[in-house]
Design a protein around this motif. Structure first.
Motif, mmCIF file in Angstrom:
data_model
loop_
_atom_site.group_PDB
_atom_site.id
_atom_site.type_symbol
_atom_site.label_atom_id
_atom_site.label_comp_id
_atom_site.label_asym_id
_atom_site.label_seq_id
_atom_site.Cartn_x
_atom_site.Cartn_y
_atom_site.Cartn_z
ATOM 1 N N GLN A 558 5.599 11.610 35.653
ATOM 2 C CA GLN A 558 5.471 12.683 34.403
ATOM 3 C C GLN A 558 4.438 13.683 34.614
ATOM 4 N N HIS A 559 3.469 13.374 35.343
ATOM 5 C CA HIS A 559 2.146 14.388 35.663
ATOM 6 C C HIS A 559 2.693 15.123 36.570
ATOM 7 N N LEU A 588 10.180 15.774 25.477
ATOM 8 C CA LEU A 588 9.345 15.392 24.243
ATOM 9 C C LEU A 588 8.072 14.483 24.672
ATOM 10 N N SER A 589 8.307 13.503 25.376
ATOM 11 C CA SER A 589 7.122 12.556 25.604
ATOM 12 C C SER A 589 5.936 13.455 26.369
ATOM 13 N N ILE A 590 6.225 14.175 27.507
ATOM 14 C CA ILE A 590 5.151 15.160 27.993
ATOM 15 C C ILE A 590 4.267 15.805 26.919
ATOM 16 N N ARG A 591 5.392 16.573 26.132
ATOM 17 C CA ARG A 591 4.593 17.410 25.121
ATOM 18 C C ARG A 591 3.514 16.502 24.092
ATOM 19 N N LYS A 592 3.999 15.314 23.811
ATOM 20 C CA LYS A 592 3.250 14.423 23.019
ATOM 21 C C LYS A 592 1.950 14.152 23.693
ATOM 22 N N MET A 593 2.114 14.098 25.193
ATOM 23 C CA MET A 593 0.891 13.535 25.987
ATOM 24 C C MET A 593 0.000 14.960 26.385
ATOM 25 N N ALA A 594 0.285 15.941 25.926
ATOM 26 C CA ALA A 594 -0.200 17.203 26.234
ATOM 27 C C ALA A 594 -1.857 16.989 26.118
ATOM 28 N N ASN A 595 -2.430 16.529 25.204
ATOM 29 C CA ASN A 595 -3.711 16.552 24.751
ATOM 30 C C ASN A 595 -4.433 15.320 25.208
ATOM 31 N N GLN A 596 -3.370 14.249 25.993
ATOM 32 C CA GLN A 596 -4.277 13.424 26.626
ATOM 33 C C GLN A 596 -4.615 13.691 27.891
ATOM 34 N N GLU A 597 -5.529 12.630 28.579
ATOM 35 C CA GLU A 597 -6.054 12.660 29.909
ATOM 36 C C GLU A 597 -4.853 12.817 30.728
ATOM 37 N N GLU A 598 -4.926 13.746 31.633
ATOM 38 C CA GLU A 598 -3.919 13.595 32.864
ATOM 39 C C GLU A 598 -4.103 12.341 33.724
ATOM 40 N N THR A 599 -2.795 12.058 34.232
ATOM 41 C CA THR A 599 -3.031 10.858 35.176
ATOM 42 C C THR A 599 -3.394 11.368 36.569
ATOM 43 N N SER A 600 -4.546 10.458 36.972
ATOM 44 C CA SER A 600 -5.225 11.091 38.421
ATOM 45 C C SER A 600 -4.685 10.293 39.706
ATOM 46 N N GLY A 601 -4.590 10.649 40.597
ATOM 47 C CA GLY A 601 -4.443 10.063 41.757
ATOM 48 C C GLY A 601 -2.826 10.270 42.250
ATOM 49 N N GLY A 602 -2.514 9.761 43.443
ATOM 50 C CA GLY A 602 -1.039 10.244 43.909
ATOM 51 C C GLY A 602 -0.434 8.587 43.814
#
Length: 614
Positions: A558-559, A588-602
């Motif tokens: 998703q990130h 929709l799910s990514i819009r809901k995640m917009a204010n959350q900390e982005e996933t880091s790493g590969g």
């Protein structure tokens, strides 16, 4: 609003067409293209520089050809995939899920949204409508541009044949409410093409009253899918057009009936073009006249609606000569199925003619040929994207002819059946002397980057920093895997063809064996609207959602999708500068995640993702 050309202009065009009818088969409006018996052709000499050919087929499913257990027998394509230097690409993807988007990706090496291709248009007759269609308004670098920028022996060697579906051919389209966007506009030297969809039999039979008796409408019983300004136009003229500088609008068209089998028109046109390239005076530094290299795309209409087989082809299919017979206990093939399978049989014959021409003129060994469909087969399988007889008759869906085999979804779907399509590549000079099968992920977007890599050209300085989704596949042709390359595992985003996203239209993102899906047009169940995660290596049919088992992998994809999506939006606004850079709404799910900390790493591999979950 589009305006029709005035009657006086139509009359002027007809008069010009009559006077120029004799040039039609020459493609380039020159009798020099016609074979001559005045002197013997030069001896066959393999060209020092490579040539490039894309064979695009239309609405054909991953399992429709007989090398993948299709119903229609395609012996010529079967022979080709077993020929040394050829690779079956079992994980090849069209860059879009419908017509125009995929066609854009072949030419530009970029996702179609980057170059403003947000939808498809309905305009089958250029004398009734002028498409107002935006494609690469900032003139994105294309396949034609690549060989033209190389110059030298490639001069005048870029040609487009067949279905265009990327805009208007008229060089003055703006005067009629449209946008000029022909193959010549986008880098090709010449074209011989239809502006949109065309029937696969007796294509232009409605263009003149005296030709109406020739029409073969197959199971449809009448002309269908012929449109003007996206409205039905039952008597419209589907026809071939080509560049003619002295004609009105800079184009002219076919003034006699096209053949019963439309695919043969295109294979013959290509053979004539190829003969012309070989018999032109050589520009090579060598002392003998070498055949001149080229870049070409042949976009067959086979087998988009209206697919119609010739009567002889349908009889041969029904008799079992060219089609597998129905399984015991199954009904005989319907008229619709016979038209579709006959259409595939005829496509097979045309591909053979193209390959024979390459052999005859000495080009085959040093020509990279890519073969793909523009999307999966027509007609969706609601409510979950799984056809009714997928469990026991995947080759013969009841929803309509065309088979994606074990894949979920069909045309327009984010599920694999919408964009994993028949794929073949051949280039003996690079692949070597064996035939292979590859499961490496390849895309239609890869054609241009591969050409650029092969002949050593770059985009112009002002486009050097522009995003590119495709990659050169030369490492794959030489036997490497993506893991062996500096780029690592292949990844790409895929979306519904319309920018006006609805929840069931959907988006997807692929990285290696993992795929994130959120929404797909053939699935209207609640279970399809949430984020889904599939392991395609072990579940090619996308039946088992693993999002709960591997949330870290889903979050990572998703990130990555969000990063890619942002890049696409930047391309629309700052590179192509779309007239209407419509916001491509996030799932929709990514819009809901917009204010959350982005996933880091590969995501190097599944084990690393599992460790991160711990």
């Amino acid at each position: 609003r589009n305006q029709n050309p005035p009657i006086s202009l139509k009359a002027a065009m007809l008069s010009h067409q009559k006077s120029a009818a004799w040039i039609i088969l020459s493609l380039l409006s020159s009798t020099n293209l016609l074979p001559t018996t005045a002197s013997s052709p030069p001896p066959l000499i393999s060209p020092a520089l490579p040539s490039f050919l894309f064979l695009l087929i239309d609405d054909v499913g991953w399992a429709d050809l007989s090398y993948n257990n299709g119903t229609a027998l395609t012996p010529n394509i079967n022979a080709w995939v077993n020929r040394p230097g050829t690779i079956i690409l079992q994980d090849l993807h069209s860059g879009g899920t419908v017509c125009s988007p995929t066609r854009a990706t072949i030419l530009t090496g970029r996702n179609h949204f980057r170059d403003c291709v947000d939808y498809v248009y309905g305009c089958s007759d250029m004398t009734n409508c002028v498409p107002d269609f935006e494609f690469a308004p900032s003139r994105t670098f294309t396949v034609g541009d690549a060989v033209r920028s190389k110059g030298g022996e490639y001069e005048d060697g870029a040609i487009f044949l067949g279905k265009w579906h990327l805009g208007s051919f008229y060089n003055d389209s703006e005067a009629y409410g449209g946008k000029t966007s022909s193959p010549v506009t986008h880098g090709f030297d010449h074209f011989n093409a239809t502006v949109e969809v065309s029937q696969t039999a007796t294509t232009n039979c409605m263009c003149r009253p005296e030709w109406h008796h020739l029409c073969n409408f197959g199971h449809y019983g009448k002309m269908t899918h012929c449109e003007a300004n996206s409205k039905p136009a039952p008597n419209c003229c589907m026809n071939y057009w080509w560049d003619e500088a002295s004609a009105p609008h800079g184009v002219t068209n076919l003034t006699w009936p096209s053949p019963d089998d439309d695919a043969t028109y295109l294979s013959d046109a290509f053979a004539r073009f190829l003969h012309h390239r070989r018999t032109q005076p050589g520009r090579a530094l060598r002392g003998t006249p070498a055949p001149l290299p080229f870049a070409a795309q042949i976009s067959f209409h086979n087998c988009h609606i209206p697919f119609v087989g010739t009567n002889a082809s349908k009889v041969a299919c029904q008799s079992g000569e060219t089609c597998r017979p129905p399984l015991e206990g199954d009904p005989l093939y319907t008229a619709e199925e016979l038209d579709y399978y006959a259409c595939l049989n005829e496509l097979d014959g045309a591909v053979a003619e193209v390959l024979n021409a390459l052999d005859k003129e000495g080009y085959y060994d040093n020509t990279m040929i890519m073969f793909a469909s523009d999307n999966g087969p027509e007609r969706n399988c609601p409510p979950e994207g799984i056809c009714k007889r997928a469990h026991d008759r995947p080759h013969r869906p009841t929803e309509g002819p065309g088979s994606a085999g074990p894949l979920r979804g069909r045309k327009r779907d984010i599920f694999e059946g919408g964009h994993r399509v028949p794929g073949i590549v051949s280039w003996p000079a690079v692949v070597g002397d064996t035939a292979k099968v590859s499961w490496e992920t390849i895309m239609t977007d890869d054609f241009l980057p591969t050409i650029m890599d092969a002949i050593g050209v770059k985009r112009p300085p002002e486009q050097e920093s522009w995003a590119m989704d495709g990659q050169s596949i030369i490492p794959i042709l030489k036997g490497q895997t993506w893991k062996d390359t500096p780029q690592g595992e292949r990844s790409f985003g895929i979306g519904y063809f319309d920018a006006k996203l609805k929840i069931n239209h959907g988006w997807g993102y692929r990285e290696g064996k993992w795929k994130y899906v959120e929404g797909s047009t053939s699935c209207n169940q609640d279970s399809c609207q949430k984020p889904l995660l599939f392991d395609l290596e072990n579940d090619i049919g996308e039946r088992h959602d693993l999002s709960q088992k591997y949330p870290a992998i889903l979050s990572h994809l998703q990130h990555q999708f969000k990063v890619w999506h942002s890049s696409v939006m930047d391309s629309r606004k700052y590179e192509s500068k779309c007239t209407k850079p419509t916001e491509l709404h996030l799932p929709l799910s990514i819009r809901k995640m917009a204010n959350q900390e982005e996933t880091s790493g590969g995501l190097d591999n599944e084990n690393r993702a599992e460790e991160s979950m711990a």
